[in-house]
Design an enzyme around this catalytic site. Sequence first.
Site, PDB file in Angstrom:
ATOM      1  N   LYS A  54       0.839  -1.200   0.000  1.00  0.00           N
ATOM      2  CA  LYS A  54       0.000   0.000   0.000  1.00  0.00           C
ATOM      3  C   LYS A  54       0.874   1.251   0.000  1.00  0.00           C
ATOM      4  O   LYS A  54       0.592   2.218  -0.720  1.00  0.00           O
ATOM      5  CB  LYS A  54      -0.938  -0.008   1.220  1.00  0.00           C
ATOM      6  N   GLN A  98      -4.864  -1.562   9.501  1.00  0.00           N
ATOM      7  CA  GLN A  98      -4.783  -2.882   8.875  1.00  0.00           C
ATOM      8  C   GLN A  98      -5.398  -3.932   9.805  1.00  0.00           C
ATOM      9  O   GLN A  98      -5.007  -4.051  10.964  1.00  0.00           O
ATOM     10  CB  GLN A  98      -3.302  -3.212   8.587  1.00  0.00           C
ATOM     11  N   ASP A 121     -11.469   2.876   3.933  1.00  0.00           N
ATOM     12  CA  ASP A 121     -11.878   1.465   3.865  1.00  0.00           C
ATOM     13  C   ASP A 121     -13.400   1.346   3.737  1.00  0.00           C
ATOM     14  O   ASP A 121     -13.923   0.261   3.477  1.00  0.00           O
ATOM     15  CB  ASP A 121     -11.440   0.749   5.148  1.00  0.00           C
TER      16      ASP A 121
END
Length: 302
Positions: A54, A98, A121
């Site tokens: 990422k 995460q 997200d």
Amino acid sequence: MTAQKIDGKEIAAQLRGRIGKAVAGLQAAHGKTPGLAVVLVGEDAASEVYVRNKGIATKAAGMTSYEFRLPADTPEDALLDKVRALNAEPDVNGILVQFPVPAQISQQRVIDTIDPSKDVDGLNPANAGRLVSGLQALTPCTPLGSVILAKETLGELSGKHAVIIGRSNLVGKPVAQLLLNENCTVTMAHSRTADLPAMCRQADILVAAVGIAELVKGDWVKPGACVIDVGINRIDAPEKGLDDKGRGKTRLVGDVDFAAVSEIAAHITPVPGGVGPMTIACLLKNTLTAFCRQNGFEEPEV
Ligand code: NAP
């Protein structure tokens, strides 16, 4: 029929390229660059790889990447304080913690604490609710990527019957909502669905998001269907022999029996190289969107 393989790697690379151009244009016009903060708690090997990838993709798109690594025994309060600090940081436009997080931390409380406007997200209930209500929202990355692949492949989705196997908040539900927004007729299947193969055979678009290796067989698929395989499963691969530590090698497969379904479907995503690469590309897309909305900039079409 031999299905056309949907090249997620290529479609994701093109999307990342368009995002990079948009970022450069916004930087030239406004002197500002989107910033994405990724927080990793603990030392999970797979998560380390995801976070590293990422960071690389964020910088390659011309955005600023902020990485925070916290020890595995970080108390929940300390992580929530970190999230609140990032919520208040103007240079951070997107925040991603995460998952999975260690057991002492509630994943839901983390999701609830992220400012919805920075929730790249798309998992905060405010964004999930806005998506269902047809309002402007940040949308979970893997579902967004899955639907982009279907649109790139089929063009107009209106009127098609989409069957989604899986009803998680992370994948199944947002995929269903996004396809509904595209005017598909949507059926959601799950572990209690009666006669799942017959249900799947009705699908013009079949999305598998289950987590069971090669669950979907050739005779579950309508001839000419478009099959989007979200699953990522690691299975033993005795045909590949042993690694240098003498352990049996493994390989990744999806939730769809790729070889058998390729004989029936018209289009299919491979695993790896299908939905997977779209997830990071859509994370960048969401960061760009969040950046523009927070600053009142017109959102470039990517
Ligand atoms: P999840 O939260 O475990 O949800 C799985 C869903 O599958 C549930 O709704 C479950 O039904 C359903 N299910 C389980 N067994 C079934 C069966 N035998 N028949 C029909 N439905 C069944 O998983 P997830 O987070 O949605 O992830 C799904 C898959 O996508 C996993 O392989 C995951 O690794 C992969 N994934 C990939 C990406 C990517 O970037 N490509 C991102 C996220 C996830 P119930 O609700 O009834 O239990």
